[in-house]
Motif scaffolding. Structure first.
Motif, PDB file in Angstrom:
ATOM      1  N   HIS A  63       0.649  -1.259   0.111  1.00 53.22           N
ATOM      2  CA  HIS A  63       0.000   0.110  -0.165  1.00 53.22           C
ATOM      3  C   HIS A  63       0.867   1.412   0.150  1.00 53.22           C
ATOM      4  CE1 HIS A  63      -3.322  -2.575   0.910  1.00 53.22           C
ATOM      5  NE2 HIS A  63      -4.101  -1.671   0.904  1.00 53.22           N
ATOM      6  N   ILE A 107       0.832  -6.220  -5.344  1.00 52.37           N
ATOM      7  CA  ILE A 107      -0.439  -5.986  -4.611  1.00 52.37           C
ATOM      8  C   ILE A 107      -0.785  -7.322  -4.299  1.00 52.37           C
ATOM      9  CG2 ILE A 107      -2.744  -4.866  -4.738  1.00 52.37           C
ATOM     10  CD1 ILE A 107      -1.787  -3.449  -7.062  1.00 52.37           C
ATOM     11  N   HIS A 109      -3.496  -8.580  -3.488  1.00 56.17           N
ATOM     12  CA  HIS A 109      -4.520  -9.297  -4.236  1.00 56.17           C
ATOM     13  C   HIS A 109      -4.238  -9.945  -5.615  1.00 56.17           C
ATOM     14  CE1 HIS A 109      -6.657  -8.331  -0.729  1.00 56.17           C
ATOM     15  NE2 HIS A 109      -6.910  -6.855  -1.289  1.00 56.17           N
ATOM     16  N   ASP A 128      -8.102  -6.313   4.511  1.00 56.17           N
ATOM     17  CA  ASP A 128      -8.266  -5.514   3.024  1.00 56.17           C
ATOM     18  C   ASP A 128      -9.534  -5.822   2.283  1.00 56.17           C
ATOM     19  OD1 ASP A 128      -6.622  -3.248   1.139  1.00 56.17           O
ATOM     20  OD2 ASP A 128      -8.006  -4.581   0.035  1.00 56.17           O
ATOM     21  N   HIS A 130     -10.711  -5.327  -0.673  1.00 61.68           N
ATOM     22  CA  HIS A 130     -10.498  -6.071  -1.739  1.00 61.68           C
ATOM     23  C   HIS A 130     -10.134  -7.477  -1.835  1.00 61.68           C
ATOM     24  CE1 HIS A 130     -11.312  -1.711  -2.749  1.00 61.68           C
ATOM     25  NE2 HIS A 130     -12.176  -2.290  -3.654  1.00 61.68           N
ATOM     26  N   SER A 346      -3.778  -1.141  -9.896  1.00 65.93           N
ATOM     27  CA  SER A 346      -4.545  -1.735  -8.940  1.00 65.93           C
ATOM     28  C   SER A 346      -4.845  -3.125  -8.823  1.00 65.93           C
ATOM     29  CB  SER A 346      -5.692  -0.597  -8.752  1.00 65.93           C
ATOM     30  OG  SER A 346      -6.566  -1.302  -9.599  1.00 65.93           O
ATOM     31  N   CYS A 347      -5.397  -3.292  -7.785  1.00 64.86           N
ATOM     32  CA  CYS A 347      -5.834  -4.886  -7.905  1.00 64.86           C
ATOM     33  C   CYS A 347      -7.112  -5.054  -8.544  1.00 64.86           C
ATOM     34  CB  CYS A 347      -6.038  -5.315  -6.397  1.00 64.86           C
ATOM     35  SG  CYS A 347      -7.482  -4.254  -5.588  1.00 64.86           S
ATOM     36  N   CYS A 407       0.393  -0.437  -4.707  1.00 67.00           N
ATOM     37  CA  CYS A 407      -1.289   0.300  -4.871  1.00 67.00           C
ATOM     38  C   CYS A 407      -0.982   1.670  -5.509  1.00 67.00           C
ATOM     39  CB  CYS A 407      -1.755   0.272  -3.490  1.00 67.00           C
ATOM     40  SG  CYS A 407      -2.110  -1.293  -2.866  1.00 67.00           S
ATOM     41  N   CYS A 410      -4.154   4.174  -6.496  1.00 68.41           N
ATOM     42  CA  CYS A 410      -5.430   3.847  -6.346  1.00 68.41           C
ATOM     43  C   CYS A 410      -5.899   4.507  -4.809  1.00 68.41           C
ATOM     44  CB  CYS A 410      -5.301   2.324  -6.008  1.00 68.41           C
ATOM     45  SG  CYS A 410      -6.612   1.514  -5.678  1.00 68.41           S
ATOM     46  N   LEU A 411      -4.952   4.625  -3.951  1.00 63.21           N
ATOM     47  CA  LEU A 411      -5.376   5.241  -2.689  1.00 63.21           C
ATOM     48  C   LEU A 411      -4.584   6.514  -2.355  1.00 63.21           C
ATOM     49  CD1 LEU A 411      -4.916   3.230   0.510  1.00 63.21           C
ATOM     50  CD2 LEU A 411      -3.349   3.241  -1.295  1.00 63.21           C
ATOM     51  N   ASN A 429     -10.745   1.147  -8.317  1.00 67.35           N
ATOM     52  CA  ASN A 429     -12.015   0.840  -7.843  1.00 67.35           C
ATOM     53  C   ASN A 429     -12.869   1.598  -6.967  1.00 67.35           C
ATOM     54  OD1 ASN A 429     -10.855   0.432  -5.058  1.00 67.35           O
ATOM     55  ND2 ASN A 429      -9.867  -1.362  -6.146  1.00 67.35           N
ATOM     56  N   ARG A 435      -9.930  10.310  -2.684  1.00 69.16           N
ATOM     57  CA  ARG A 435      -9.467   8.903  -2.549  1.00 69.16           C
ATOM     58  C   ARG A 435      -7.968   8.955  -3.319  1.00 69.16           C
ATOM     59  NH1 ARG A 435      -9.487   3.416  -0.771  1.00 69.16           N
ATOM     60  NH2 ARG A 435      -8.865   1.986  -2.218  1.00 69.16           N
TER      61      ARG A 435
END
Ligand code: SF4
Lengths: 466, 207
Positions: A63, A107, A109, A128, A130, A346-347, A407, A410-411, A429, A435
């Motif tokens: 992350h 990541i 995932h 997490d 996801h 991203s995942c 990540c 994505c965040l 996502n 975000r």
């Protein structure tokens, strides 16, 4: 009695049941990352407890880590401390760990399925939301909070009540130019961000069966954006082919025996679902979000809705706030909206298939001069694969930044962030306020749509570039 | 975990639906290795302006809601990520109870692990409580977990549902892990029976 896939996996993992029906559920795989685990390990330490099953646990940092100049370490002191804390904890408790500089890092995932750690029929958890991604393997996979991370570390179980069953059946054939991302965005648009609350979603139907594993992961990934803690897809030959040869998957005779078991993991005819949603993939058009909730989605050929047409007062107010935040006008066409940034990764969409879809749009085209475009592969292995296939060079030649796995934007926990007011076409996502960076504006799209937007410098129907 | 039995407190009205965990605590504040001290970051995006000064229009910046221990919110509260930093931030701010027409699953679950009571009430009752909360310090709301009621300032009581196990854990401040460890023999037996199954290989990293 006829059982659903979820019922079968659940039943196979019940260790004990409390008088009120709360189950002690056995957990087969626990994936650990740096952001949601420090307080859990600290809890173990304070209580003098150990990790019950290190051989069912694996840790990776994803992350917080920078996606450029890996060898240079982590400049941001708090992020560095969090990663160092993870490394200290895994060493102290003997938990398998994939280091930041390892080619297999990525990541969580993405690497679970990629390494064959996440397998059909398993219960899989991670701190997490996801974690639902791994349900694409035909497993029950869901996100947990840090207290539950500690609970799983200490007991290899969770206290759970069974979820309700929801079936999302996607019939028909996905048209050219549309992808798994468009399916799941359309599903969320239809059922809403709370539509799956309290349920596990099973995705079925011809359009789901026709997806490769990457597409299935994209769909299951965003189950949480539909309110469901988990989404899953019955394993089939596509799944078994995917599993074969993965480093941590069973091999040889064990794989044959495992596969025989996995073939039983399908919902029985006549199994009961508490909710059923049916969608026709044949009529889909590439999707794009306009607001700050994933359910605010329209076809790229569509327009920003008018709050004045919304009868519910509180919803109307919310739409107005979203439009203000997103700097959009009611009735405005989404196509043609100028963007400043593009994020592919991203995942949800950081697998090699996603990068290939984006590369398919480029074919010699260049990123518009005013756009900052970034590709962040989901794992070190995805990155290496893209480099071997030559698509990494295509991205670089087109003007994309080509990054290390993580990540990232994505965040916006690492240095990759939008500036306030910047508008981004993103394959991630969540389009929540802030975000991707405070004040940043996110439009969720598929990899092809993101690549097309990078070239056009505006949101655009990717089918025009196919 | 602190016990929860009865709470009489000021309630803050948060008239918003789909309050996501990025709103409750933005990702940039998750770079901590502690549970404590997150209260100042609760609702950071709403509570502070771009120059970090307080936004006087946000409910939790208004007297008396700075002292609120109860939050009344719209539907689907806590949607988004699994971050337990969200309930940690609320708790550190002083919130012990959130009342809404519906919650996202993971957030709902995380609350119980931290001694926060999330209560689901029908929208009309939430609206009534929201109106009560608007009247500020004079409007104390009483949450009685043992009796499973939320009482309005005028004495009207709304009953609420709660899972028996979770109720007991909150009332007694019980540690889940300790409870589960009492089931160790069952876990041992489960593992003895399933460990050799071919679809459950052990994770062993070389090197
Ligand atoms: S890529 Fe984004 S959604 Fe996925 S695990 Fe990382 S931060 Fe979460």
């Amino acid at each position: 009695m006829a059982s659903t896939l979820f019922d079968k996996i659940w039943q196979a993992h019940v260790v004990d049941v409390m008088p009120d029906g709360t189950a002690v559920l056995y957990i087969d795989r626990h994936l650990v990352h740096e952001v949601t685990s420090p307080q859990a390990f600290e809890g173990l330490r304070l209580a003098g407890r150990r990790v019950r099953r290190v051989d069912a646990t694996i840790a990776v940092a994803d992350h917080n880590i920078p996606t450029e100049n890996r060898a240079g370490g982590i400049a941001e002191p708090e992020s560095a401390l969090q990663v160092a804390t993870l490394e200290r904890n895994v060493a102290e408790f003997g938990v398998p760990y994939i280091p930041v500089v390892d080619a297999r890092q990525g990541i969580v995932h993405i690497i679970g399925p990629e390494q064959g750690i996440s397998l059909p029929g398993m219960t899989i958890v991670c701190g997490d939301s996801h974690t639902s991604t791994h349900g694409a393997m035909g497993s029950l996979a869901f996100g947990i909070g840090t207290s539950e991370v500690e609970h799983v570390l200490a007991t290899q179980t969770l206290l759970q009540k069974p979820a309700k069953n929801m079936l999302v059946r996607v019939d028909g054939v996905l048209p050219a130019g549309c992808s798994a991302k468009d399916i799941i965005l359309a599903v969320i648009g239809q059922i809403g961000t709370a539509g799956g609350t309290g349920h596990v979603i099973e995705y079925a139907g011809a359009a789901i069966r026709a997806l490769d594993m990457a597409g299935r992961m994209t769909v299951c990934n965003m189950s949480i954006e539909a309110g469901a803690r988990a989404g899953l897809i019955a394993p089939d030959d596509v799944t078994f082919d995917y599993v074969r040869g993965r480093p941590f998957a069973p091999h040889g005779e064990a794989l044959d025996r495992a596969t025989a078991y996995w073939r039983t993991l399908v919902s029985d005819d006549g199994a009961h679902y508490d909710k059923v949603v049916i969608l026709d993939a044949g009529t889909l058009v590439p999707q794009v979000t306009w607001g700050t909730s994933p359910e605010t989605v329209v076809p790229i050929t569509g327009h920003v809705p008018d709050p004045a047409a919304e009868p519910d007062e509180s919803k109307r107010g919310q739409m107005q706030r979203m439009l203000e935040y997103m700097d959009l006008r009611p009735g405005q066409a989404l196509a043609g909206t100028r963007i400043d940034a593009v994020f592919i990764g991203s995942c949800t969409n950081g697998r090699i298939e996603d990068l290939r879809a984006a590369a398919g749009i480029l074919r010699g085209r260049r990123v518009a001069p005013h756009v900052r475009a970034m590709i962040v592969p989901g794992s070190g292995l995805v990155k290496a694969q893209a480099e071997a296939e030559g698509i990494a060079q295509m991205f670089i030649d087109a003007g994309f930044e080509w990054r290390e796995a993580g990540c990232s934007m994505c965040l916006g926990m690492n240095p990759d962030k939008l500036k306030s007011g910047e508008r981004c076409a993103s394959t991630s996502n969540r389009n929540f306020e802030g975000r991707q960076g405070p004040g940043g504006r996110t439009h969720l799209v598929s990899p092809a749509m993101a690549a097309a937007a990078a070239v056009a410098g505006t949101l655009i129907d990717a089918r025009e570039m196919a | 975990m602190d016990k929860f039995d009865r709470l009489e407190a000021i309630a803050a009205p948060l008239r918003m639906s789909n309050v996501d965990t990025d709103k409750i605590i933005p990702a940039r504040f998750l770079k901590t290795i502690k549970r404590s001290g997150l209260g100042i970051h609760a609702f950071a995006g709403l509570r502070y302006r771009a120059d970090d000064s307080e936004n006087p229009d946000f409910v939790l910046n208004k007297l008396p809601y700075r002292q609120a221990h109860i939050l009344i919110a719209g539907e689907n509260f806590g949607c988004g990520s699994s971050r337990e930093h969200a309930p940690w931030a609320l708790l550190d701010f002083g919130i012990r109870c959130v009342i809404a027409p519906s919650f996202a699953d993971i957030f709902f679950n995380n609350c119980f692990k931290n001694g926060i009571l999330p209560i689901v009430l029908p929208p009309a009752q939430c609206d009534a409580l929201m109106d009560d909360a608007e009247s500020g310090a004079n409007a104390r709301i009483i949450v009685d977990l043992a009796a499973q009621t939320v009482s309005r300032p005028d004495g009207e009581a709304f009953p609420f549902e709660i899972d028996a196990f979770r109720k007991r854990c909150l009332l007694e401040g019980l540690d889940d892990i300790g409870l589960t460890l009492e089931k160790s023999p069952s876990i041992d037996a489960f593992e003895a029976r399933t460990d050799a199954e071919p679809w459950r290989p052990k994770i062993v990293l070389e090197g």
